[in-house]
Design an enzyme around this catalytic site. Structure first.
Site, PDB file in Angstrom:
ATOM      1  N   SER A   1     114.643 -18.716  94.406  1.00  0.00           N
ATOM      2  CA  SER A   1     115.851 -19.316  93.842  1.00  0.00           C
ATOM      3  C   SER A   1     115.060 -20.824  93.157  1.00  0.00           C
ATOM      4  CB  SER A   1     116.671 -19.950  94.945  1.00  0.00           C
ATOM      5  OG  SER A   1     117.904 -20.271  94.474  1.00  0.00           O
TER       6      SER A   1
ATOM      7  N   ASP B   1     106.436 -22.217  81.856  1.00  0.00           N
ATOM      8  CA  ASP B   1     106.848 -22.356  80.584  1.00  0.00           C
ATOM      9  C   ASP B   1     106.577 -23.630  79.670  1.00  0.00           C
ATOM     10  OD1 ASP B   1     108.123 -19.867  80.848  1.00  0.00           O
ATOM     11  OD2 ASP B   1     110.079 -20.502  80.492  1.00  0.00           O
TER      12      ASP B   1
ATOM     13  N   LYS C   1     115.423 -14.325  92.753  1.00  0.00           N
ATOM     14  CA  LYS C   1     116.734 -14.679  93.052  1.00  0.00           C
ATOM     15  C   LYS C   1     117.422 -15.758  91.827  1.00  0.00           C
ATOM     16  CE  LYS C   1     120.545 -16.301  95.307  1.00  0.00           C
ATOM     17  NZ  LYS C   1     121.493 -17.400  94.928  1.00  0.00           N
TER      18      LYS C   1
END
Length: 438
Positions: free
Chosen positions: A298, A309, A323
């Site tokens: 999460s 990224d 998740k």
């Protein structure tokens, strides 16, 4: 000129007429579509009512309409996804206790993976962690009660209980030939969500165990305290099951000065949200390593994936849990509610976390570092160091230094060598520091 004007007006009139005809047809088609959907909806509801009536009348066991409706709602919600479910009066009450009150528990976060009740991560220092529960363990039974078809909330309700009472979990663990039975005594779950340590003179180790409301403040304090001497940071998110979204966004913002951090997209546009970085919140630009594993879920995946990224950090360890969905609790009565998935998280590159997780840049499995020593290659420096150590033992200085090494603020080489993932992360960080000329 007059004819041209009439021609233009005529063209406009025809255009308007065509537009009106198209609009009328479109409205008619829309109305027809709405009527078709409504008819289908009523037909489905009639079918549902008929089945309820038949079961109530002919089922071998006497089942009330209330019980049938509860079962129908439970089945419907649990079949949507692993995180949506119907909260009965008891479940809803327990959820409120978990959110607002103090309770006894084990200190594990669980989820459903491939239909099995799975430990996402044990929380560091809790009864489950001390008993040896590990991320990825599949829970087969809780106190001899099978977890097959058991919802997450049902499992949590059983595992929660009075402080000091025992509970028994039967688990399946990768690499073990047979199921393991682990006995745990429930305790009050208190969590130290952030702590920082030093690795040598210029590397800072920051561990985040869960994303509670203090994470950003605590990490900020820790980094600023050692900022003058820090040349690199290891951010450890292993076995971190997640927590508050705003804290995950805030943590990324400490290291990234612009661009999107994460976006949230649902069926309804009202549920869509984009969270972006701001340069005023960024406090450091030193090289960064993020440690993750299968217990990172999460919010941990948002942080590690977003930093990855942005090319802001190198992610080391194992693939994360996967998740990446957003749940809300929606009351349907004063005593009952549903927990529903309304959106999914997407990283800056557009990729989703759900079921995929974050793949590390460098995959490293847990374990100890093997150090090969040649017993016959004794250098003068080694011999001198050995003699100094022997003298220190005699003079009573060794105990003082060992106590300092074992301080909770320092990570020694010995500790690093017992943790392969940390060792690799530190070695990469040292290379980055040299490359950047820091």
């Amino acid at each position: 000129m007059k004819n041209k004007k009439l021609l233009t007006l005529g063209f406009v009139s025809v255009t308007v007429a065509l537009a009106m005809l198209f609009s009328t047809n479109l409205l008619a088609a829309t109305d027809e579509n709405k009527e078709s959907k409504e008819a289908s909806r009523l037909e489905s509801l009639a079918k549902f009512t008929k089945v309820i009536s038949i079961v109530e009348q002919y089922n071998v066991d006497d089942v009330t309409i209330e019980e049938l409706m509860d079962k129908a709602l439970e089945g419907m919600m649990s079949n949507l996804d692993a995180h949506s479910n119907y909260l009965t009066q008891k479940d809803y009450k327990n959820l409120k206790v978990q959110t607002n009150g103090e309770f006894g528990g084990l200190g594990i976060t669980v989820g459903v993976r491939d239909g099995a009740l799975t430990v996402i991560a044990p929380i560091e220092g809790t009864p489950a962690d001390k008993a040896g529960i590990k991320a990825g363990d599949i829970i087969l039974k809780i106190n001899n009660e099978s977890t097959l078809n058991m919802t997450i909330d049902e499992a949590v309700t059983i595992m929660r209980g009075k402080v000091g009472t025992p509970i028994e979990l039967m688990i399946v663990r990768e690499g073990e030939n047979k199921p393991l039975t682990i006995k745990i005594v429930r305790g009050i779950i208190t969590i130290e969500s952030v702590y920082a340590k030093s690795i040598g003179n210029d590397i800072q180790y920051v561990r985040v165990t869960s994303f509670d409301k203090k994470v950003v403040d605590e990490v900020t304090k820790a980094i600023k305290k050692r900022k003058p001497t820090t040349k690199g940071i290891v951010l450890d998110l292993r076995n971190n099951p997640g927590g508050l979204l705003d804290q995950a966004v805030g943590l990324v913002d400490l290291f990234v000065d612009e661009g999107d951090i994460v976006s949230q997209k649902g069926r309804n546009r009202a549920d869509d949200e984009i969270y972006s970085a701001s340069s005023k919140n960024t406090i450091t630009d030193v090289p960064l390593i993020v440690l993750v594993n299968g217990g990172s879920a999460s919010a941990s995946e948002i942080v590690s994936g977003s930093l990855q990224d942005h090319k802001r950090a190198i992610v080391v360890g194992q693939n994360t849990f996967g998740k990446g969905s957003v749940q809300v609790v929606l009351p349907i009565t004063e005593e009952e509610a549903i927990k529903l998935t309304i959106a999914r998280y997407y990283l800056p590159s557009g990729r989703t976390i759900q079921a995929l997780g974050v793949k590390p840049d460098i995959e490293v499995f847990p374990g100890e570092v093997t150090v090969n020593k040649n017993e016959f290659a004794i250098k003068e420096a080694d011999l001198k160091k050995h003699l100094e150590e022997e003298l220190e033992k005699v003079e009573g200085k060794k105990e003082e230094e060992e106590a300092q090494k074992d301080s909770k603020y320092i990570i020694t080489d010995e500790m690093i060598n017992k943790d392969m993932q940390l060792k690799v992360g530190v070695d990469i960080l040292k290379a980055l520091i040299i490359t950047k000329g820091l």
